[in-house]
Design an enzyme around this catalytic site. Structure first.
Site, PDB file in Angstrom:
ATOM      1  N   HIS A   1     -69.096  30.200  87.445  1.00 36.76           N
ATOM      2  CA  HIS A   1     -69.934  30.069  86.241  1.00 36.76           C
ATOM      3  C   HIS A   1     -71.418  30.173  86.612  1.00 36.76           C
ATOM      4  O   HIS A   1     -72.199  30.803  85.904  1.00 36.76           O
ATOM      5  CB  HIS A   1     -69.726  28.699  85.585  1.00 36.76           C
ATOM      6  CG  HIS A   1     -68.374  28.489  84.990  1.00 36.76           C
ATOM      7  ND1 HIS A   1     -67.463  27.618  85.530  1.00 36.76           N
ATOM      8  CD2 HIS A   1     -67.796  29.001  83.880  1.00 36.76           C
ATOM      9  CE1 HIS A   1     -66.378  27.603  84.793  1.00 36.76           C
ATOM     10  NE2 HIS A   1     -66.533  28.433  83.788  1.00 36.76           N
TER      11      HIS A   1
ATOM     12  N   ASP B   1     -61.328  36.694  83.758  1.00 37.98           N
ATOM     13  CA  ASP B   1     -60.561  36.770  82.505  1.00 37.98           C
ATOM     14  C   ASP B   1     -60.737  38.187  81.962  1.00 37.98           C
ATOM     15  O   ASP B   1     -61.454  38.425  80.994  1.00 37.98           O
ATOM     16  CB  ASP B   1     -61.066  35.725  81.514  1.00 37.98           C
ATOM     17  CG  ASP B   1     -60.829  34.321  82.035  1.00 37.98           C
ATOM     18  OD1 ASP B   1     -59.659  33.940  82.174  1.00 37.98           O
ATOM     19  OD2 ASP B   1     -61.809  33.628  82.350  1.00 37.98           O
TER      20      ASP B   1
ATOM     21  N   LYS C   1     -65.226  38.655  84.931  1.00 39.88           N
ATOM     22  CA  LYS C   1     -64.087  39.579  85.097  1.00 39.88           C
ATOM     23  C   LYS C   1     -62.804  38.860  85.454  1.00 39.88           C
ATOM     24  O   LYS C   1     -61.739  39.450  85.433  1.00 39.88           O
ATOM     25  CB  LYS C   1     -64.390  40.576  86.225  1.00 39.88           C
ATOM     26  CG  LYS C   1     -65.297  41.708  85.834  1.00 39.88           C
ATOM     27  CD  LYS C   1     -65.244  42.746  86.954  1.00 39.88           C
ATOM     28  CE  LYS C   1     -66.283  43.817  86.762  1.00 39.88           C
ATOM     29  NZ  LYS C   1     -66.224  44.791  87.856  1.00 39.88           N
TER      30      LYS C   1
ATOM     31  N   LEU D   1     -62.117  31.472  91.837  1.00 41.78           N
ATOM     32  CA  LEU D   1     -62.538  30.144  91.379  1.00 41.78           C
ATOM     33  C   LEU D   1     -62.146  29.980  89.912  1.00 41.78           C
ATOM     34  O   LEU D   1     -62.279  30.901  89.116  1.00 41.78           O
ATOM     35  CB  LEU D   1     -64.045  29.960  91.550  1.00 41.78           C
ATOM     36  CG  LEU D   1     -64.586  30.041  92.976  1.00 41.78           C
ATOM     37  CD1 LEU D   1     -66.016  29.495  93.025  1.00 41.78           C
ATOM     38  CD2 LEU D   1     -63.720  29.292  93.976  1.00 41.78           C
TER      39      LEU D   1
ATOM     40  N   VAL E   1     -65.826  35.261  91.360  1.00 42.71           N
ATOM     41  CA  VAL E   1     -66.230  34.611  92.610  1.00 42.71           C
ATOM     42  C   VAL E   1     -64.982  33.991  93.233  1.00 42.71           C
ATOM     43  O   VAL E   1     -64.173  33.367  92.531  1.00 42.71           O
ATOM     44  CB  VAL E   1     -67.308  33.537  92.355  1.00 42.71           C
ATOM     45  CG1 VAL E   1     -67.679  32.821  93.657  1.00 42.71           C
ATOM     46  CG2 VAL E   1     -68.549  34.177  91.722  1.00 42.71           C
TER      47      VAL E   1
ATOM     48  N   SER F   1     -61.542  26.628  86.793  1.00 45.27           N
ATOM     49  CA  SER F   1     -61.541  25.190  86.496  1.00 45.27           C
ATOM     50  C   SER F   1     -60.158  24.602  86.744  1.00 45.27           C
ATOM     51  O   SER F   1     -60.023  23.428  87.079  1.00 45.27           O
ATOM     52  CB  SER F   1     -61.938  24.961  85.045  1.00 45.27           C
ATOM     53  OG  SER F   1     -63.230  25.479  84.839  1.00 45.27           O
TER      54      SER F   1
ATOM     55  N   ASN G   1     -66.720  22.183  83.060  1.00 47.09           N
ATOM     56  CA  ASN G   1     -66.120  22.046  84.386  1.00 47.09           C
ATOM     57  C   ASN G   1     -66.579  23.223  85.260  1.00 47.09           C
ATOM     58  O   ASN G   1     -65.793  23.949  85.847  1.00 47.09           O
ATOM     59  CB  ASN G   1     -64.591  21.968  84.307  1.00 47.09           C
ATOM     60  CG  ASN G   1     -64.010  21.486  85.630  1.00 47.09           C
ATOM     61  OD1 ASN G   1     -63.119  22.104  86.187  1.00 47.09           O
ATOM     62  ND2 ASN G   1     -64.530  20.410  86.158  1.00 47.09           N
TER      63      ASN G   1
HETATM   64  O1  PAF Z   1     -63.611  31.913  79.131  1.00 45.84           O
HETATM   65  C1  PAF Z   1     -63.774  30.803  78.569  1.00 45.84           C
HETATM   66  O2  PAF Z   1     -64.183  29.817  79.195  1.00 45.84           O
HETATM   67  C2  PAF Z   1     -63.448  30.656  77.096  1.00 45.84           C
HETATM   68  O3  PAF Z   1     -62.347  31.420  76.745  1.00 45.84           O
HETATM   69  C3  PAF Z   1     -64.653  30.958  76.173  1.00 45.84           C
HETATM   70  C4  PAF Z   1     -65.099  32.405  76.296  1.00 45.84           C
HETATM   71  C5  PAF Z   1     -65.817  30.034  76.533  1.00 45.84           C
HETATM   72  C6  PAF Z   1     -64.263  30.722  74.714  1.00 45.84           C
HETATM   73  O4  PAF Z   1     -63.884  29.396  74.499  1.00 45.84           O
END
Ligand code: PAF
Length: 285
Positions: free
Chosen positions: A33, A146, A144, A180, A172, A182, A28
């Site tokens: 990303h 997360d 960043k 942003l 972003v 998902s 997504n």
């Molecule tokens: O940040 C994410 O999208 C997920 O936690 C990851 C790092 C892909 C692990 O499933």
């Protein structure tokens, strides 16, 4: 772009690659990303992205089943960014038998996100370690947005001596400040209009600290109250020390420039997270 669904195909595809840069995702994909893919390109020759919605990191009442799966548009976006290899394993490929061996995250894994999503970082670390072993990258990119995940993965790499450099990508944001994500796609139009408040209150705390305030607990409580007044169900708003995300003490030695303000709250049924640096930095994660 080569698409690999099995570990075997992936290994064959990457056999001759010199410097592999890896961007793990759950699909997504949005502009955040795609910015990580462009950052990846600057760090190596073969850019590998993965798409895998990792059941292990979702709690029993979380959104695993409704998590958006948009493979075709994700594939097209990655192709446009010039990603070399997309690793999109099936659940059976990643977990052919129940995953009995797990990474036990550090105490930070039970704090903040971990306090509200028990088992989340166990699931994240376990899948990330497995993906690292399959992709064998020299560099891996984490956003960043997360922030706690980034810190915990960085610590795992250090403490398990994994020969991987972790590079952090900037969050972003939409023009109105919303990070942003998902999960933004779950928001109704009215919730989407309200959603930037999370970033505004965190930024407000950060600016107050930069302006000399040290009463972190008051700042956190005021922010929580503002969010609650506007219909949010707040999990946490927290001023933390940037290096280990430990609790920041006003009377301690925490230089304001190192502090980070993090927050997580639900709007309707959608849980959003965000974080801001008191003083934005480009070098440290
Ligand atoms: O940040 C994410 O999208 C997920 O936690 C990851 C790092 C892909 C692990 O499933």
């Amino acid at each position: 772009m080569k698409i690999c669904q099995t570990a075997h195909d992936l290994a064959a595809e990457l056999a001759g690659a010199k410097r592999v840069v890896f961007v793990p995702t759950m699909g997504n994909l949005h502009e955040g990303h795609l910015a990580l893919m462009r950052l990846a390109r600057r760090h190596g020759d073969a850019v590998v992205a993965s798409i895998f919605v990792n059941r292990l990191q979702f709690g029993p009442n979380e959104d695993f089943d409704r998590y958006p799966r948009t493979f075709e548009s994700d594939r097209a976006g990655l192709e446009r960014e010039g990603v070399d290899v997309l690793f999109a394993p099936t659940e059976h490929e990643m977990y052919p038998v129940p995953q009995l061996y797990r990474v036990q995250p550090p105490p930070l894994g039970s704090d903040l996100e971990g306090a509200f999503r028990p088992g989340f970082f166990d699931g994240v670390c376990t899948v990330v370690l497995k993906l690292f072993n399959l992709v064998r990258p020299q560099v891996a990119i984490f956003g960043k947005k997360d922030r706690q995940q980034l810190k915990i993965v960085r610590g795992m790499v250090q403490q398990f001596n994994l020969p991987i450099e972790i590079v952090a990508g900037e969050t972003v944001r939409a023009d109105d400040g919303l990070a942003l994500s998902s999960r933004n796609g779950y928001l109704s139009p009215a919730e989407r209009a309200e959603a930037p408040r999370l970033n505004r209150v965190l930024r407000g705390i950060a600016d107050a600290i930069a302006g000399g305030r040290h009463d972190f607990a008051n700042l956190e409580a005021d922010a929580r109250a503002e969010l609650a007044r506007n219909g949010w169900q707040v999990d946490y708003v927290a001023v933390r020390h940037g290096l280990g995300l430990r609790i920041a003490h006003p009377e301690g030695f925490d230089h304001p420039n190192l502090l980070i303000v993090l927050g997580a709250a639900k709007l309707g049924s959608t849980r959003l997270i965000d974080n801001v640096d008191v003083v934005p930095r480009v070098d440290e994660d």
